[in-house]
Motif scaffolding. Structure first.
Motif, mmCIF file in Angstrom:
data_model
loop_
_atom_site.group_PDB
_atom_site.id
_atom_site.type_symbol
_atom_site.label_atom_id
_atom_site.label_comp_id
_atom_site.label_asym_id
_atom_site.label_seq_id
_atom_site.Cartn_x
_atom_site.Cartn_y
_atom_site.Cartn_z
ATOM 1 N N ALA A 28 0.845 -1.207 0.000
ATOM 2 C CA ALA A 28 0.000 0.000 0.000
ATOM 3 C C ALA A 28 0.874 1.249 0.000
ATOM 4 C CB ALA A 28 -0.912 -0.006 1.213
ATOM 5 N N PHE A 29 1.934 1.215 0.793
ATOM 6 C CA PHE A 29 2.852 2.361 0.858
ATOM 7 C C PHE A 29 3.497 2.594 -0.514
ATOM 8 C CE2 PHE A 29 7.185 3.982 1.378
ATOM 9 C CZ PHE A 29 6.899 5.211 1.958
ATOM 10 N N GLU A 30 3.890 1.472 -1.129
ATOM 11 C CA GLU A 30 4.507 1.565 -2.462
ATOM 12 C C GLU A 30 3.574 2.255 -3.454
ATOM 13 O OE1 GLU A 30 5.749 -1.907 -4.689
ATOM 14 O OE2 GLU A 30 7.173 -2.356 -3.094
ATOM 15 N N VAL A 31 2.317 1.812 -3.435
ATOM 16 C CA VAL A 31 1.346 2.384 -4.373
ATOM 17 C C VAL A 31 1.222 3.893 -4.153
ATOM 18 C CG1 VAL A 31 -1.091 2.423 -5.055
ATOM 19 C CG2 VAL A 31 0.032 0.248 -4.630
ATOM 20 N N VAL A 32 1.081 4.274 -2.877
ATOM 21 C CA VAL A 32 0.922 5.705 -2.561
ATOM 22 C C VAL A 32 2.166 6.483 -2.980
ATOM 23 C CG1 VAL A 32 0.610 7.377 -0.689
ATOM 24 C CG2 VAL A 32 -0.719 5.264 -0.708
ATOM 25 N N ALA A 33 3.329 5.903 -2.678
ATOM 26 C CA ALA A 33 4.588 6.612 -2.990
ATOM 27 C C ALA A 33 4.761 6.771 -4.498
ATOM 28 C CB ALA A 33 5.761 5.833 -2.405
ATOM 29 N N TYR A 34 4.521 5.695 -5.266
ATOM 30 C CA TYR A 34 4.685 5.785 -6.724
ATOM 31 C C TYR A 34 3.659 6.741 -7.326
ATOM 32 C CZ TYR A 34 7.819 1.773 -6.401
ATOM 33 O OH TYR A 34 8.852 0.948 -6.081
ATOM 34 N N LEU A 35 2.461 6.691 -6.765
ATOM 35 C CA LEU A 35 1.404 7.565 -7.259
ATOM 36 C C LEU A 35 1.781 9.033 -7.035
ATOM 37 C CD1 LEU A 35 -1.259 6.848 -8.579
ATOM 38 C CD2 LEU A 35 -2.393 7.132 -6.386
ATOM 39 N N ALA A 36 2.268 9.307 -5.821
ATOM 40 C CA ALA A 36 2.667 10.681 -5.486
ATOM 41 C C ALA A 36 3.796 11.140 -6.395
ATOM 42 C CB ALA A 36 3.086 10.760 -4.021
ATOM 43 N N LEU A 37 4.755 10.242 -6.632
ATOM 44 C CA LEU A 37 5.892 10.580 -7.492
ATOM 45 C C LEU A 37 5.417 10.858 -8.922
ATOM 46 C CD1 LEU A 37 9.040 10.729 -7.678
ATOM 47 C CD2 LEU A 37 8.966 8.353 -8.438
ATOM 48 N N ALA A 38 4.517 9.981 -9.404
ATOM 49 C CA ALA A 38 4.010 10.157 -10.777
ATOM 50 C C ALA A 38 3.254 11.478 -10.905
ATOM 51 C CB ALA A 38 3.106 8.985 -11.146
ATOM 52 N N VAL A 39 2.408 11.783 -9.910
ATOM 53 C CA VAL A 39 1.634 13.030 -9.951
ATOM 54 C C VAL A 39 2.572 14.226 -9.961
ATOM 55 C CG1 VAL A 39 0.066 14.499 -8.607
ATOM 56 C CG2 VAL A 39 -0.478 12.083 -8.938
ATOM 57 N N PHE A 40 3.573 14.177 -9.079
ATOM 58 C CA PHE A 40 4.533 15.282 -8.993
ATOM 59 C C PHE A 40 5.251 15.478 -10.332
ATOM 60 C CE2 PHE A 40 8.968 16.601 -8.243
ATOM 61 C CZ PHE A 40 8.732 17.863 -7.720
ATOM 62 N N LEU A 41 5.761 14.387 -10.882
ATOM 63 C CA LEU A 41 6.515 14.489 -12.140
ATOM 64 C C LEU A 41 5.630 15.006 -13.283
ATOM 65 C CD1 LEU A 41 8.697 11.236 -12.048
ATOM 66 C CD2 LEU A 41 9.456 13.591 -11.711
ATOM 67 N N LEU A 42 4.401 14.503 -13.341
ATOM 68 C CA LEU A 42 3.502 14.950 -14.412
ATOM 69 C C LEU A 42 3.149 16.427 -14.260
ATOM 70 C CD1 LEU A 42 0.972 12.007 -14.977
ATOM 71 C CD2 LEU A 42 2.895 12.670 -16.385
ATOM 72 N N GLU A 43 2.879 16.841 -13.016
ATOM 73 C CA GLU A 43 2.537 18.261 -12.805
ATOM 74 C C GLU A 43 3.691 19.161 -13.239
ATOM 75 O OE1 GLU A 43 -0.210 19.764 -12.044
ATOM 76 O OE2 GLU A 43 -1.494 18.153 -11.338
ATOM 77 N N VAL A 44 4.925 18.737 -12.881
ATOM 78 C CA VAL A 44 6.108 19.540 -13.252
ATOM 79 C C VAL A 44 6.235 19.564 -14.781
ATOM 80 C CG1 VAL A 44 8.637 19.612 -13.168
ATOM 81 C CG2 VAL A 44 7.333 19.145 -11.085
ATOM 82 N N LEU A 45 6.129 18.385 -15.386
ATOM 83 C CA LEU A 45 6.278 18.297 -16.846
ATOM 84 C C LEU A 45 5.232 19.160 -17.562
ATOM 85 C CD1 LEU A 45 7.413 16.911 -19.438
ATOM 86 C CD2 LEU A 45 5.696 15.145 -19.103
ATOM 87 N N PHE A 46 3.996 19.081 -17.110
ATOM 88 C CA PHE A 46 2.925 19.827 -17.778
ATOM 89 C C PHE A 46 3.076 21.335 -17.575
ATOM 90 C CE2 PHE A 46 -0.190 15.980 -17.511
ATOM 91 C CZ PHE A 46 0.579 15.331 -18.453
ATOM 92 N N ARG A 47 3.632 21.697 -16.437
ATOM 93 C CA ARG A 47 3.858 23.137 -16.210
ATOM 94 C C ARG A 47 4.956 23.647 -17.141
ATOM 95 N NH1 ARG A 47 0.913 22.260 -11.980
ATOM 96 N NH2 ARG A 47 -0.117 24.026 -10.984
#
Lengths: 394, 495
Positions: A28-47
């Motif tokens: 569960a921790f892995e899922v949350v961590a990867y999800l958070a990382l993916a969201v962060f990276l996508l937000e940065v990329l899209f900005r």
């Protein structure tokens, strides 16, 4: 390049891990961590890339929808622009509500054609008109300054513009109120009172048995009540709209697929109905509201224009209805009826079709659907000449 | 059904799920049904054409194999049926138009009235999707059976070879020997193939939708629609943009097709191998649309005599092969012209190679890096310039584009549009992806250890299912973010 693209991971070279049972908390921790990382990276990329910034509306009980004040909008659907809406939510520079002395004001109302997200702000006809009015005033040593305020918003109907005038425009005390209309706006002014379920939440109008113009805001009111029950969700969506580029991308995709893919829109409405049913509600339930016979959209629109003309006059403003060039030849009768009405009810009518026919490069006036930069210039020039000819700003 | 459409997004997972849930004996029939559904979703009646051709080639293949004395007759019948269908659907109108134009010209020269031939009679023929590809696959099949290969005896297998949806519409042109090998053993779900397939599909979608379609909508289509509005720089941008558009479009399609096939445990051939790094035109045709160029080599160039004949015959063979290759692309004179030029260039390149090989100084220079990279640049530039003839609707139109490129006109709107679009960011992202892949592949090929961070990412990718699932979702969102408003059909669908 195919070779370059061969698998980012050459998995054969990586030793196969020993199979072991992981504790579920770790998974569960892995899922949350990867999800958070993916969201962060996508937000940065899209900005960095400037995408996902095309969501700029929020629901409003009275007007149906409004621009989010101060929202940065990068528009790429047709044409291009990258600007921030002003602190009142208008696609314009900042304007004080109180009218400064020695200033004549023109209020521009309309839909996406006037909003002009397809071109940079300074190329919109509202900004161009302001520049040209002030330019001619300087040339003639006229001390009057001119301000053109753009209240236009994507998808607005004449009914919404009518409501908007009292709600937002009148306090700015415009000397002239210009509305850019086209034949397509008329259908959005009415709703089938027996089939409100699928209608857009916005104000509609109808004529009662005595021919009086009445407002039907039942759908927007109903949506407002529904939203009040899901306050947390609405707030979250509002937050995402303002701050998340991923959300913007998903909304844009939803819109594009709804328009272009029939299967998607069918699936979408099926899922919507199913989720309503799962909540124990009747998905066929109609929003409550007044019941009236089917309406003639043209007649209702004409009545709205007459009412708006009256309201403008009450606020010392001159109404000018401007009709978009009739490229497909569908609105000749509509235009003629409005011309007759304009002389009876003393509002200005400028049909751009006449000037459009004389334009040296008519193909350059429009992009795919909306006005190009040249198109905005054409509208500004034609409107300027019309205002001068009619002495509406004297 | 377009690979880049929402319908395919629904279709593929359903077929995939059913395929692996059903017992092995049902899988091939399911794929066949799915392939026909895929084909007929566009125009149902053409499913009959595909089925008819499949039936004819299946029985003719068996007859060729069985017959002792009439092999050639059956082969001729089979080739005639396939080419007949292809020519009827693709070239009838071009032929009629050319005859009528010729007649008009003749009458005009002789001073007679051209009125009776003023309007060319045209058939209302809609080109069946993928006919150029499956007709070539069937020709390859009957020719190889004639040469001694064993025919496919199972009709379902053969029908699947002809209709296999991942390669049905725009190739790659499969070889039946490779495909039938994969049909022998029962399909077993392979996690690695599943992951490779998904990555290929996402990579293909990115290339097709985010790069190919964006280039088309922002630069290529407006540029070719109105050459008069182009500045010199715009014209060159449009030329290079089309070179990349056609690559991203077609290689993107191939990736999605190959990825989709992998999901079912099938491998279809690669179609591209770094074509823009070719140092001459002979090399470029070995790297670009490989399945077509090898088909043309095996079933046209070699039967014409190949390179085992006189120098002039070799040149003629190259010219004819490429001219017919040009005609294969479409029923228009500019395609034939494009093919002819390619033929001439290939013949000249071969002669030049022979000359430089004999010349000691030149052959030494050829080994140097600067010679190689200059040749790569020159080849790429020439390829780009020639593609204008391929893309323009007519040869005259192509020359008006050249006129703009070699004039000195001020920049038009295309340059501005390009710079304000997402394209620079998309290209950077793609470049980064390619560099990462290249570095990773090089390290693995040389047996070097990956840098710590890359190794960490690779290990996570290998071990963690949630990480992979999230990464796939993220890639899909990236594609959505950089996709233009409207999806365009694949360029090679029209061929």
């Amino acid at each position: 390049m195919q070779k370059l693209e061969k698998h980012i991971t050459n998995e054969a070279k990586i030793p196969e891990p020993r199979a072991s049972r992981r504790p579920s908390w770790r998974s569960a921790f892995e899922v949350v961590a990867y999800l958070a990382l993916a969201v962060f990276l996508l937000e940065v990329l899209f900005r960095i890339a400037g995408v996902g910034s095309q969501e700029f509306m929020y629901f409003d009980q009275k007007l149906g929808n409004k621009h989010i004040p101060g929202k940065e909008v990068i528009w790429r659907l047709e044409g291009f622009s990258a600007e921030t809406l002003n602190s009142h939510g208008y696609r314009d520079v900042e304007h004080a509500v109180a009218k400064p002395a020695g200033i004549k004001r023109v209020a521009v109302l309309g839909d996406s054609h006037s909003e002009g997200l397809q071109v940079p702000l300074n190329n919109t006809y509202a900004r161009r008109l302001e520049a040209s009015l002030n330019g001619s005033a300087n040339k003639t040593a006229d001390k009057t300054g001119y301000e053109v305020i753009n209240f236009a918003c994507s998808g607005y109907s004449t009914a919404q513009e009518y409501v908007q005038f009292s709600e937002e425009v009148a306090p700015y005390k415009p000397d002239v109120t210009v509305i850019l209309m086209h034949w397509g706006n008329t259908a959005a002014n009415i709703v089938d009172s027996k089939n409100r379920r699928n209608a857009q939440p916005r104000p509609y109008f109808y004529l009662d048995s005595e021919g009086r113009l009445l407002e039907d805001n039942s759908i927007a009111e109903w949506c407002y009540k529904q939203d009040a029950q899901n306050e947390g969700l609405i707030e979250t969506i509002g937050f995402l709209k303002r701050h998340s580029r991923i959300y913007g991308v998903l909304c844009q995709t939803d819109l594009a697929l709804s328009i272009n893919e029939r299967l998607y829109s069918k699936l979408r409405s099926f899922i919507k109905s199913a989720s309503i049913s799962l909540q124990g509600k009747d998905y066929k339930a109609e929003p409550p509201g007044p019941v009236y016979p089917p309406q003639d959209s043209i007649r209702v629109t004409q009545k709205i224009v007459m009412a708006l003309s009256k309201k403008c006059a009450e606020n010392d403003s001159k109404l000018v209805i401007m009709l978009l060039p009739d490229v497909f030849g569908v609105s000749a009768k509509f235009s003629k009826d409005l011309t007759d009405l304009s002389s009876q009810h003393n509002f200005g009518l400028l049909d751009l079709s006449d000037a459009f026919k004389k334009h040296p490069n008519p193909n350059d006036v429009f992009l795919r659907v909306h006005l190009s930069s040249q198109g905005h210039k054409f509208v500004a020039d034609t409107l300027h000449a019309f205002l001068q000819q009619k002495n509406y700003l004297q | 059904m377009l690979f880049s459409s929402f319908n395919y997004l629904i279709f593929l997972p359903i077929v995939f799920g059913l395929y692996w849930v059903l017992p092995d004996k049902c899988r091939k029939p399911l794929l066949l049904l799915a392939s026909y559904f895929f084909y007929m979703s566009w125009l149902p009646k053409y499913g009959l054409l595909l089925f008819g051709l499949t039936l004819a080639n299946y029985f003719l293949g068996l007859l060729i194999d069985k017959s002792e004395h009439r092999k050639k007759l059956f082969l001729t019948i089979a080739i005639s049926i396939n080419l007949g269908c292809l020519c009827f659907f693709k070239y009838t109108n071009l032929l009629l138009d050319s005859i009528w134009q010729g007649l008009r010209g003749l009458l005009h020269v002789t001073g007679m009235s051209t009125a009776p031939f003023a309007n060319t009679p045209m058939f209302d023929i809609l080109l069946p999707l993928g006919i150029s590809f499956f007709a070539f696959e069937f020709i390859h099949y009957v020719v190889d059976v004639y040469k001694g290969s064993s025919p496919m005896r199972n009709f379902i297998d053969f029908a699947l070879f002809g209709a296999f949806f991942p390669s049905q519409i725009a190739g790659p042109i499969k070889r039946f020997q490779d495909f039938s090998k994969q049909l022998i053993h029962p399909a077993v779900f392979n996690k690695q193939e599943f992951n490779d397939g998904l990555v290929l599909i996402l990579q293909g979608l990115f290339k097709k939708v985010c790069l190919g379609d964006t280039l088309a909508q922002l630069v290529v289509d407006p540029g070719y629609a109105n050459p008069a509005a182009l500045g010199t720089l715009d014209a060159w941008i449009v030329f290079f943009a089309f070179t990349f558009q056609v690559f991203f479009d077609f290689s993107g399609y191939t990736d999605i097709g190959r990825g989709s096939a992998l999901l079912f445990g099938y491998r279809v051939p690669e179609n591209f191998n770094l074509p823009f790094l070719s140092a001459n035109f002979l090399e470029i045709w070995r790297r670009w649309h490989i399945s077509l160029s090898t088909w043309l080599r095996d079933y046209l160039y070699f039967p014409l005599g190949g390179s085992h004949c006189s120098v002039w015959a070799q040149r003629r063979n190259l010219f004819l092969t490429m001219a017919l290759g040009g005609l294969w692309h479409g029923a228009a004179w500019h395609y034939i012209f494009f093919g002819c030029i390619q033929g001439v260039i290939l013949a000249v390149t071969r002669d030049w190679q022979k000359y430089t090989d004999k010349h000691p100084t030149l052959s030494r220079m050829k080994l140097s890096a600067w010679w190689h990279w200059s040749a790569v640049a020159a080849t790429f530039w020439t390829w780009t310039v020639l593609l204008v003839i391929f893309r323009a609707p007519s040869v005259t139109h192509a020359f008006s584009m050249y006129a703009k490129a070699f004039s000195s006109s001020p920049a038009g709107e295309i340059t501005t549009t390009l710079m304000t679009s997402t394209l620079p960011a998309t290209l950077c992202l793609y470049g980064l992806y390619c560099i990462t892949c290249a570095l990773s592949n090089r390290a693995v090929e040389k047996g070097e250890a990956l840098p710590a961070m890359a190794h960490g990412i690779a290990t996570v990718w290998k071990q963690s299912v949630p990480a992979r699932a999230i990464a796939y979702a993220a890639m899909a969102i990236v594609i959505l973010a950089f996709a233009p408003g409207q999806v365009q059909p694949f360029i090679y669908f029209q061929f």
